[in-house]
Every structure is written in structure tokens, then in C-alpha cells.
Design a protein around this motif. Structure first.
Motif, mmCIF file in Angstrom:
data_model
loop_
_atom_site.group_PDB
_atom_site.id
_atom_site.type_symbol
_atom_site.label_atom_id
_atom_site.label_comp_id
_atom_site.label_asym_id
_atom_site.label_seq_id
_atom_site.Cartn_x
_atom_site.Cartn_y
_atom_site.Cartn_z
ATOM 1 N N PRO A 41 6.122 -3.782 2.182
ATOM 2 C CA PRO A 41 4.874 -3.429 1.473
ATOM 3 C C PRO A 41 3.625 -4.116 2.033
ATOM 4 N N ASN A 42 3.767 -5.384 2.436
ATOM 5 C CA ASN A 42 2.603 -6.115 2.940
ATOM 6 C C ASN A 42 3.026 -6.916 4.165
ATOM 7 N N PRO B 293 2.043 -2.036 -2.463
ATOM 8 C CA PRO B 293 3.027 -2.804 -3.260
ATOM 9 C C PRO B 293 4.177 -1.964 -3.773
#
Length: 393
Positions: free
Chosen positions: A94-95, A142
Motif C-alpha cells: 500500500p505504501n 491504504p
């Protein structure tokens, strides 16, 4: 170095990937519409500005298709896809800036400033992972991908592999066609050379005055060339056969001996060689001596072939029969061989003589031909080195 990096860099894993990619023969090939279309559909499906079909070698990742990315390849230190090779299936980060595996990656810290990654591993049928179909974004996600996006990305990954398999099949078929063409060209060239060799051989044979014949014992087919026909006094279009032409064309006293010699040459336990001399009765009662030499033809698997090949030409031992009574084929001809076959060569006895009969003895009378039906018997009276024919009733 992170665990995934170590896994990707391990010699065994890298060798498997490189070997698989070599079989597909896809590295460093030009762009292809099929792969570009898949990348575009994946970009739209996942609403991602960047999509890559990434193939990972031992020291780089190369992009077969790309959307929103300029470089055609990067080193493994700049690869996010290398982490997806750790296990099959879909990898979602996600990141990228927060994940310890990628937060120091140049594509994350540099101008590209990538933040989101989702990639499905590309596996061979043997389960070797060598690349990914991935989407990237400059903003973190996210929640990752929706279930529909994840399922669609997996399906598109399978389509990438299907396209690669199809490409490999087409490539193999093209190779087969190319090899067949090359083989055909070699075969054609060999046929030309064989034809030239046969022509040269024929010219050489014609220059020596030797004739050639072939006899197929299985079919009882006899084939004489023009020279052999001339030596036997047979026209160019007349049919010939072993029992109907060859044996009757021999002197009656020679037929059984020649036939027995040929049978012995065709014996599978024998030497397979035919070496004989015999007399041929030509036109107008002319008696012509020929020397025959040949070898049995052996086909594959040790089985005897059904052909005999010979050559013929006149001999220094030729004797004309008395013109008053031509020699005729009055004796019955032995039946031709029916179970074996071979190759023979009939050639004339030269003036020097490859074989000579026993020197004549003064005063000795020798019979040179059998009595013709209702005719006379010819003898030769020898005086020193000269012979004088006489007739005896």
C-alpha cells in the motif's frame, strides 16, 4: 540486502529465471501489440498511471510492455518487482515509502516518487517465477485493490503467460519450418551433386566400353543399358529377362556354370561376390567372351537387396563360330534365382587377359562348342601357338 533481494539474487533462483526466459526467447525483443494491450487494460482496470510487464534476470529487470514509464529496464536495486518473486500470487504494498523492503528504493526516493505497488507473479508451467504484471501509483493506497481489481489483475497475468506460451509455440514452428527448408536445400544440393557424379560415372563407363545392367530378383526385372544390349545383340526396345534373354544368350556349355556361380554369390552364407567368364552368342553366330564381376547388394538391417548390377564389354578371347552352322541355344536354360539377389559386374577380358585358359598343347584337340541340333561339332587343332578350326561330323 532484504530477504526478497537475497532470494532473487541467489544463484539457483537466478539461474532458473534466466533459463526460463531463454526458453521463451523474449528478452530484448521489440514491443508487441498483445503485451501492450494487456498493460493498457491493467492500467485502466486498476486506475493506475503506471503498468509494467516486468521480466527479472540475474542482474536487471526488463520491461516487455510499459505504460507511464520511460525506462526500458532498471537494475535490481531499483526493482520493486523482485520482491514479488518471493512467492506466487499477488503482492500488494500500500505504501512503498513506509515498507522497509522498498522505502530506500531509488524509484521511491527519486523523482518518480512511487508510493503504491500491486503485482502478480508470472509463472512457467513448472512453477518458476520470472517476472510480474504490476501497476504502480504515486499516491499511497491504504486499502490496496478492490476484490474486482485484484481478480482482474490475476486474470491479466494469466493472459500474459498464455501469450508467452503462444509466442514460444509459434517460434518453435518457425524454427521447424526453417530447418525443413534448410534440409530441403541441402537435399536438393546433394541431389544435384549426385546427378553430376552419376553423369561423370556414366561418361567414364562409356569411355571404357563397359555396359551396365541391373537385375531385380524379387520382381525378375532385368534392365540393360545400350552397351550391354549391343554386346548381347538385343535391340534398344526389346524386352529382356534373366531366363528369356540372359541365359539363352550364353553358350550352352556355360549356362549351368554361370547360373550356379550366380546362385553361390547370392547365398547369404557366401562371400557375396560374382566373378566369372562366359561366352555370349551374338548375331550371325558370333561367339563373344565376357568377364563378369559383381557384388551382392545389402540393404538395411542386413537383409539382401533384390538387385544385381553388372557391366559388359568384349573380350580378346572372342571366337566366331563357323558361318555354315551358327551356334544355337539348344540346351534348356536353368531357372533364374528366386530367393536372393545381388550386384554383379560383367566386363570384357582385356588383350592382356585378366584370366587365361590353360596354354594349348601341340597336337591336342579340344572341343570349343557343343554340336548344334542337326549340325556339326567344331574342334580346334593346336599347333604351337596357332589354332586352326576344323569340322568333324
Amino acid at each position: 540486502m532484504k530477504d526478497a533481494d537475497r532470494n532473487a539474487a541467489e544463484p539457483g533462483a537466478a539461474e532458473e529465471r534466466v533459463a526460463a526466459l531463454a526458453r521463451y526467447r523474449i528478452l530484448d525483443t521489440p514491443p508487441e501489440a498483445g503485451f501492450d494491450d494487456i498493460a493498457l487494460v491493467a492500467s485502466e482496470l486498476c486506475a493506475a498511471p503506471t503498468t509494467l510487464v516486468s521480466l527479472v534476470t540475474a542482474d536487471r529487470q526488463w520491461f516487455k510492455a510499459r505504460v507511464g514509464f520511460e525506462a526500458r529496464e532498471t537494475d535490481l536495486g531499483s526493482s520493486v518487482c523482485v520482491h514479488a518473486l518471493a512467492q506466487p500470487g499477488l503482492l500488494v504494498i500500500p505504501n512503498l515509502a513506509a515498507d522497509p523492503r522498498t522505502r530506500e528504493n531509488p524509484l521511491v526516493t527519486g523523482p518518480e516518487a512511487l508510493r503504491f505497488y500491486a503485482g502478480v507473479r508470472l509463472d512457467t508451467r513448472e512453477g518458476v517465477g520470472f517476472g510480474t504484471l504490476c501497476v504502480l501509483d504515486t499516491a499511497p493506497r491504504p486499502r490496496g485493490l478492490t476484490p474486482g481489481q485484484a481478480a482482474g489483475l490475476r486474470a491479466l497475468g494469466r493472459q500474459v503467460m498464455a501469450l508467452m506460451e503462444l509466442r514460444q509455440t509459434v517460434s518453435r514452428r518457425e524454427d521447424d519450418i526453417r530447418r525443413r527448408h534448410e534440409t530441403q536445400e541441402i537435399s536438393n544440393a546433394s541431389a544435384v551433386r549426385l546427378g553430376e557424379s552419376a553423369l561423370l560415372m556414366r561418361l567414364a563407363i562409356e569411355a571404357t566400353g563397359i555396359g551396365i545392367y541391373d537385375y531385380d530378383l524379387a520382381t525378375d526385372h532385368l534392365d540393360w543399358d545400350a552397351r550391354t544390349r549391343a554386346l548381347f545383340g538385343v535391340g534398344p526396345d526389346e524386352p529382356v529377362s534373366y531366363a528369356g534373354t540372359f541365359l539363352p544368350g550364353l553358350h550352352p556349355e556355360d549356362r549351368a556354370r554361370v547360373d550356379a556361380t550366380l546362385r553361390a554369390a547370392l547365398d547369404p552364407l557366401g562371400p557375396g561376390l560374382f566373378d566369372n567368364e562366359y561366352r555370349v552368342i551374338g548375331p550371325h553366330g558370333t561367339l563373344r567372351w565376357l568377364a563378369a564381376r559383381g557384388r551382392l547388394v545389402v540393404a538395411g538391417g542386413g537383409r539382401r537387396a533384390s538387385s544385381a548390377r553388372s557391366s559388359t564389354s568384349p573380350s580378346a578371347r572372342n571366337r566366331p563360330l563357323p558361318s555354315r552352322q551358327p551356334a544355337t541355344a539348344t540346351n534348356s536354360s536353368p531357372a533364374p534365382p528366386t530367393t536372393r539377389s545381388g550386384t554383379g559386374i560383367s566386363s570384357p577380358i582385356t588383350s592382356s587377359g585378366t584370366r587365361r585358359s590353360r596354354p594349348p598343347t601341340a597336337g591336342r584337340r579340344t572341343r570349343s562348342s557343343p554340336p548344334a541340333r542337326g549340325g556339326s561339332t567344331t574342334f580346334t587343332r593346336t599347333t604351337g601357338s596357332r589354332s586352326t578350326p576344323t569340322s568333324a561330323r
